[in-house]
Design an enzyme around this catalytic site. Structure first.
Site, PDB file in Angstrom:
ATOM      1  N   ASP A 181       0.953  -1.206  -0.006  1.00 19.33           N
ATOM      2  CA  ASP A 181      -0.055   0.132   0.028  1.00 19.33           C
ATOM      3  C   ASP A 181       0.807   1.040   0.025  1.00 19.33           C
ATOM      4  OD1 ASP A 181      -1.540   2.248   0.515  1.00 19.33           O
ATOM      5  OD2 ASP A 181      -3.049   1.076   1.456  1.00 19.33           O
ATOM      6  N   ARG A 353       0.796  14.388  14.160  1.00 12.33           N
ATOM      7  CA  ARG A 353       1.471  14.233  12.948  1.00 12.33           C
ATOM      8  C   ARG A 353       1.513  15.308  12.033  1.00 12.33           C
ATOM      9  NH1 ARG A 353      -1.686   9.951   8.980  1.00 12.33           N
ATOM     10  NH2 ARG A 353      -3.145  11.777   8.873  1.00 12.33           N
TER      11      ARG A 353
HETATM   12  C1  LIG Z   1      -5.445   7.110   3.639  1.00  8.70           C
HETATM   13  C2  LIG Z   1      -5.294   5.530   3.617  1.00  8.70           C
HETATM   14  C3  LIG Z   1      -6.367   4.787   3.438  1.00  8.70           C
HETATM   15  C4  LIG Z   1      -7.701   5.514   2.965  1.00  8.70           C
HETATM   16  O1  LIG Z   1      -8.495   4.682   2.198  1.00  8.70           O
HETATM   17  P1  LIG Z   1      -9.863   5.286   1.288  1.00  8.70           P
HETATM   18  O2  LIG Z   1     -10.488   4.105   0.918  1.00  8.70           O
HETATM   19  O3  LIG Z   1      -9.151   5.855   0.331  1.00  8.70           O
HETATM   20  O4  LIG Z   1     -10.547   5.914   2.303  1.00  8.70           O
HETATM   21  C5  LIG Z   1      -6.217   3.369   3.078  1.00  8.70           C
HETATM   22  N1  LIG Z   1      -5.201   2.924   3.635  1.00  8.70           N
HETATM   23  C6  LIG Z   1      -3.846   3.691   3.757  1.00  8.70           C
HETATM   24  C7  LIG Z   1      -2.699   2.987   4.356  1.00  8.70           C
HETATM   25  C8  LIG Z   1      -4.073   4.940   3.907  1.00  8.70           C
HETATM   26  O5  LIG Z   1      -2.973   5.566   4.306  1.00  8.70           O
END
Ligand SMILES: *Cc1c(COP(=O)(O)O)cnc(C)c1O
Length: 394
Positions: A181, A353
């Site tokens: 991710d 943060r």
């Molecule tokens: C910001 C973030 C999300 C947000 O997910 P959305 O489906 O866009 O709301 C998910 N995973 C990580 C690691 C993030 O930092």
């Protein structure tokens, strides 16, 4: 040369240390938003799918993101939200290892990634297990019963960064599939997906890529595995020929099979324009500037605010582009800072943060922010009752 402040609308009196959560509005994005609404939607209406090439936007934007994360053209699909993309990647990865039952993540992962995994496990109903050891213990838990290693590269709370190449290599050495991710990596630092050899990556575009609130997410699949992916969400936009309108699903022979439904054209157009600011940016130079900003911030804050505890790795090589400090009254401190023009954010239970975005921040901003933080703490400005009230979004 960085920064490139002239490319952004920076509100007067604001020092914005929250580009890791929602990037600042690029000027080109504002102009494009007006154009897509007034001219393309307003005047061309449905003809714009062809005349303004709305249909080609998801791929065009995907290619531009690919260039920022070390991925080849054609390997990144855009649309939906990151949560959805996590689900798709994880389902596809699990199908690649049908005899294994363990998903390995870590306790620092963003909640939605873990929630989506939990939901998928239920949907599949084959007794998969989600393991979330401490981030530091992940390497040792990559064993040959792991089907998928699914990690967020840079921890949203602390900024701690996994070693992408090393973790991926370890996962592959035991036959596991790797998902990264990149929510806090894309546009924050150089990423080389091709070099890492990971099978999948996902990310969002409203953080360091400045695509605006709710901007579409992206998903990368390694080109050699794309044709064998059996999509969980087999929507018509991932079909080989959507407008043939055939009753049976037949996936596109490309990463496009990871698309689902109608693309968010307005948001994609805004994102496309927002990505223009990257055209002449060298990501190595960006990284260097990011490290310099965060090192200055740590030095200034530690000298001025002895009550705060650094929650991020001290070694800049082990950190993304954010710095966090622990403080029990962190929520109130952040509210007091915001009132004084320094925008950061708070993550439960006690993490303040601060994101560093070298495109629109310089050393003076960072020093000024540390000075204001010192004032808020020295004068206990945070103790005002109005800063104690929690809003829905922190
Ligand atoms: C910001 C973030 C999300 C947000 O997910 P959305 O489906 O866009 O709301 C998910 N995973 C990580 C690691 C993030 O930092």
């Amino acid at each position: 040369m960085l920064p490139r402040k002239e490319r952004f609308f920076i509100p007067d009196g604001v020092i914005y240390l929250d580009g890791n959560s929602l990037g600042i509005l690029p000027k080109g994005a504002m102009a494009r938003a007006q154009q897509v609404i007034n001219e393309e939607w307003g005047q061309s209406l449905i003809r714009a799918w062809n005349s303004a090439d709305w249909m080609g936007l998801p791929q065009k934007v995907g290619d531009r993101i690919a260039a920022l994360i070390g991925a080849p053209a054609g390997s990144v699909a855009t649309g939906d939200t990151l949560s959805i993309k996590v689900y798709q990647a994880l389902d596809a990865a699990l199908k690649m290892r049908p005899s294994r039952r363990v998903i390995l993540s870590d306790s620092g992962n963003f909640p939605t990634d873990l929630y989506m995994a939990q939901g998928l496990i239920q949907t599949i109903g084959k007794g998969h297990q989600l393991l979330t050891p401490d981030p530091e213990a992940v390497m040792d838990q990559i064993t040959d019963d792991v089907a998928v290693v699914m990690l967020t590269h840079v921890d949203y709370r602390t900024g701690r960064m996994h070693d992408m190449d090393a973790v991926t290599a370890k996962a592959h050495s035991v036959g596991a599939v790797m998902i990264w991710d990149l929510a806090h990596s894309a546009g924050a630092l150089p990423v080389n997906l091709e070099q890492s050899n990971a099978e999948f990556a996902v990310g969002c575009t409203y953080k360091y890529l400045n695509g605006g609130p709710g901007a579409p997410a992206f998903i990368y699949a390694r080109p050699d595995i794309v044709d064998s992916i059996d999509p969980a969400l087999s929507g018509w936009m991932g079909h080989a020929s959507p407008f043939a309108m055939t009753p049976d699903y037949r996936p596109a022979m490309s990463t496009e099979r990871l698309r689902v439904g109608t693309p968010p054209v307005v948001q994609l157009s805004i994102l496309d324009a927002a990505l223009d600011v990257w055209n002449d940016i060298d990501l190595q130079e960006l990284r260097q500037a990011s490290i310099e900003l965060s090192e200055t911030f740590i030095r200034e804050v530690e000298a001025r605010c002895p009550g705060l505890e650094l929650a991020s790795p001290r070694d800049p090589e082990k950190r993304g582009s954010q710095v966090s400090f622990r403080f029990d009254e962190g929520y109130a401190v952040i509210q007091a800072l915001i009132d004084r023009g320094v925008i950061g954010d708070f993550r439960a239970p006690n993490v303040m943060r601060f994101g560093f975005t070298p495109l629109y921040l310089d050393q003076q901003d960072v020093i000024a922010a540390a000075e204001i933080l010192q004032t808020v703490l020295d004068e206990k400005l945070w103790s005002h009752p109005k800063y104690q009230v929690k809003s829905r979004v922190t």
